[in-house]
Design a protein around this motif. Structure first.
Motif, PDB file in Angstrom:
ATOM      1  N   ASP A   1       2.064  -6.581 -12.116  1.00 30.55           N
ATOM      2  CA  ASP A   1       0.751  -6.124 -12.599  1.00 30.55           C
ATOM      3  C   ASP A   1       0.397  -6.758 -13.938  1.00 30.55           C
ATOM      4  N   GLN A   2       1.362  -6.776 -14.837  1.00 31.41           N
ATOM      5  CA  GLN A   2       1.133  -7.340 -16.166  1.00 31.41           C
ATOM      6  C   GLN A   2       0.772  -8.823 -16.080  1.00 31.41           C
ATOM      7  N   LEU A   3       1.497  -9.571 -15.277  1.00 35.52           N
ATOM      8  CA  LEU A   3       1.270 -11.010 -15.183  1.00 35.52           C
ATOM      9  C   LEU A   3       0.039 -11.351 -14.348  1.00 35.52           C
ATOM     10  N   VAL A   4      -0.174 -10.637 -13.255  1.00 37.18           N
ATOM     11  CA  VAL A   4      -1.329 -10.916 -12.389  1.00 37.18           C
ATOM     12  C   VAL A   4      -2.630 -10.607 -13.117  1.00 37.18           C
ATOM     13  N   ALA A   5      -2.622  -9.649 -14.020  1.00 35.80           N
ATOM     14  CA  ALA A   5      -3.836  -9.314 -14.780  1.00 35.80           C
ATOM     15  C   ALA A   5      -4.386 -10.540 -15.505  1.00 35.80           C
ATOM     16  N   GLU A   6      -3.509 -11.463 -15.868  1.00 34.86           N
ATOM     17  CA  GLU A   6      -3.922 -12.677 -16.577  1.00 34.86           C
ATOM     18  C   GLU A   6      -4.588 -13.707 -15.656  1.00 34.86           C
ATOM     19  N   LEU A   7      -4.536 -13.495 -14.348  1.00 30.91           N
ATOM     20  CA  LEU A   7      -5.085 -14.459 -13.391  1.00 30.91           C
ATOM     21  C   LEU A   7      -6.513 -14.130 -12.964  1.00 30.91           C
ATOM     22  N   SER A   8      -7.031 -13.018 -13.430  1.00 34.71           N
ATOM     23  CA  SER A   8      -8.387 -12.605 -13.067  1.00 34.71           C
ATOM     24  C   SER A   8      -9.383 -13.622 -13.623  1.00 34.71           C
ATOM     25  N   PRO A   9     -10.423 -13.943 -12.909  1.00 33.97           N
ATOM     26  CA  PRO A   9     -10.940 -13.323 -11.699  1.00 33.97           C
ATOM     27  C   PRO A   9     -10.452 -13.960 -10.400  1.00 33.97           C
ATOM     28  N   ALA A  10      -9.590 -14.993 -10.468  1.00 34.22           N
ATOM     29  CA  ALA A  10      -9.138 -15.644  -9.234  1.00 34.22           C
ATOM     30  C   ALA A  10      -8.225 -14.745  -8.414  1.00 34.22           C
ATOM     31  N   VAL A  11      -7.380 -13.980  -9.104  1.00 32.02           N
ATOM     32  CA  VAL A  11      -6.425 -13.091  -8.441  1.00 32.02           C
ATOM     33  C   VAL A  11      -6.454 -11.751  -9.144  1.00 32.02           C
ATOM     34  N   THR A  12      -6.521 -10.678  -8.379  1.00 33.56           N
ATOM     35  CA  THR A  12      -6.506  -9.339  -8.967  1.00 33.56           C
ATOM     36  C   THR A  12      -5.549  -8.427  -8.201  1.00 33.56           C
ATOM     37  N   CYS A  13      -5.079  -7.409  -8.916  1.00 33.26           N
ATOM     38  CA  CYS A  13      -4.232  -6.379  -8.308  1.00 33.26           C
ATOM     39  C   CYS A  13      -5.109  -5.391  -7.556  1.00 33.26           C
ATOM     40  N   LEU A  14      -4.502  -4.665  -6.647  1.00 34.11           N
ATOM     41  CA  LEU A  14      -5.208  -3.572  -5.990  1.00 34.11           C
ATOM     42  C   LEU A  14      -5.365  -2.419  -6.968  1.00 34.11           C
ATOM     43  N   ASP A  15      -6.415  -1.629  -6.795  1.00 31.56           N
ATOM     44  CA  ASP A  15      -6.595  -0.432  -7.603  1.00 31.56           C
ATOM     45  C   ASP A  15      -5.457   0.539  -7.331  1.00 31.56           C
ATOM     46  N   ARG A  16      -5.124   1.320  -8.314  1.00 32.26           N
ATOM     47  CA  ARG A  16      -4.025   2.283  -8.203  1.00 32.26           C
ATOM     48  C   ARG A  16      -4.555   3.710  -8.227  1.00 32.26           C
ATOM     49  N   VAL A  17      -3.857   4.581  -7.523  1.00 32.24           N
ATOM     50  CA  VAL A  17      -4.080   6.015  -7.611  1.00 32.24           C
ATOM     51  C   VAL A  17      -2.896   6.540  -8.414  1.00 32.24           C
ATOM     52  N   ASN A  18      -3.137   6.851  -9.680  1.00 33.88           N
ATOM     53  CA  ASN A  18      -2.046   7.131 -10.613  1.00 33.88           C
ATOM     54  C   ASN A  18      -1.147   8.292 -10.228  1.00 33.88           C
ATOM     55  N   GLU A  19      -1.679   9.307  -9.580  1.00 33.78           N
ATOM     56  CA  GLU A  19      -0.844  10.462  -9.293  1.00 33.78           C
ATOM     57  C   GLU A  19       0.045  10.290  -8.063  1.00 33.78           C
ATOM     58  N   LEU A  20      -0.041   9.145  -7.416  1.00 39.73           N
ATOM     59  CA  LEU A  20       0.793   8.883  -6.245  1.00 39.73           C
ATOM     60  C   LEU A  20       2.109   8.244  -6.658  1.00 39.73           C
ATOM     61  N   HIS A  21       3.170   8.630  -5.989  1.00 39.09           N
ATOM     62  CA  HIS A  21       4.486   8.021  -6.172  1.00 39.09           C
ATOM     63  C   HIS A  21       4.744   7.182  -4.931  1.00 39.09           C
ATOM     64  N   THR A  22       4.812   5.876  -5.093  1.00 38.80           N
ATOM     65  CA  THR A  22       4.960   4.997  -3.937  1.00 38.80           C
ATOM     66  C   THR A  22       6.281   4.246  -3.984  1.00 38.80           C
ATOM     67  N   GLY A  23       6.761   3.892  -2.818  1.00 42.09           N
ATOM     68  CA  GLY A  23       8.004   3.132  -2.721  1.00 42.09           C
ATOM     69  C   GLY A  23       7.778   1.633  -2.783  1.00 42.09           C
ATOM     70  N   TRP A  24       6.520   1.203  -2.815  1.00 43.39           N
ATOM     71  CA  TRP A  24       6.153  -0.205  -2.927  1.00 43.39           C
ATOM     72  C   TRP A  24       6.834  -1.067  -1.873  1.00 43.39           C
ATOM     73  N   HIS A  25       6.448  -0.829  -0.640  1.00 43.04           N
ATOM     74  CA  HIS A  25       6.911  -1.659   0.467  1.00 43.04           C
ATOM     75  C   HIS A  25       6.368  -3.083   0.325  1.00 43.04           C
ATOM     76  N   LEU A  26       5.117  -3.206  -0.137  1.00 40.62           N
ATOM     77  CA  LEU A  26       4.466  -4.501  -0.285  1.00 40.62           C
ATOM     78  C   LEU A  26       3.835  -4.614  -1.671  1.00 40.62           C
ATOM     79  N   TYR A  27       3.688  -5.841  -2.158  1.00 40.10           N
ATOM     80  CA  TYR A  27       2.885  -6.093  -3.348  1.00 40.10           C
ATOM     81  C   TYR A  27       1.744  -7.002  -2.919  1.00 40.10           C
TER      82      TYR A  27
END
Length: 137
Positions: free
Chosen positions: A22-48
């Motif tokens: 997330d920290q590094l991809v933020a620097e690639l905007s607007p060509a590449v962006t992270c998906l929006d997050r739902v902060n109260e969710l606890h995820t196992g992060w199967h995919l990035y």
């Protein structure tokens, strides 16, 4: 059962890697962006998954994947929208879901697995940066 004993450490490592991505991809905007997050969710992060803005690039997703593969970085596209699956089209007929279709056209899953290191994430993002910068319209 032996893998279940490792689950907590796997999830913790994936969360750490995702934060680094997330920290590094933020620097690639607007060509590449992270998906929006739902902060109260606890995820196992199967995919990035990132979203690629192909409107500002001179290459398509297939070429981006090819260039990443040349750098020994495997990526994948997950998942074909449900309404485009043959079973659902046969059962319910064709339909248009613009949000799902827009997401699918732009998404790309980057490598993410518990044995990755921060350096691996940095190498992936560095390659993505180099390719997108070299191919901006």
């Amino acid at each position: 059962l032996s893998q279940l004993r490792k689950l907590e450490s796997f999830v913790t490592q994936r969360q750490k890697l995702v934060a680094h991505y997330d920290q590094l991809v933020a620097e690639l905007s607007p060509a590449v962006t992270c998906l929006d997050r739902v902060n109260e969710l606890h995820t196992g992060w199967h995919l990035y998954v990132v979203l690629i803005n192909f409107d500002i690039l001179t290459i398509d997703r297939s070429e981006l994947i090819s260039q990443l593969t040349e750098r020994d970085i495997g990526t994948q596209v997950h998942y074909i929208p449900l309404h485009q699956q043959p079973y659902y089209q046969k059962r319910y007929g064709p339909s248009t879901l613009s949000g799902a279709e827009s997401y699918y056209e732009r998404c790309l899953s980057l490598p993410l697995f518990p044995s990755m290191l921060d350096q691996d994430v940095e190498r992936v993002v560095s390659a993505l940066r180099d390719i997108t910068l070299a191919n901006q319209a």
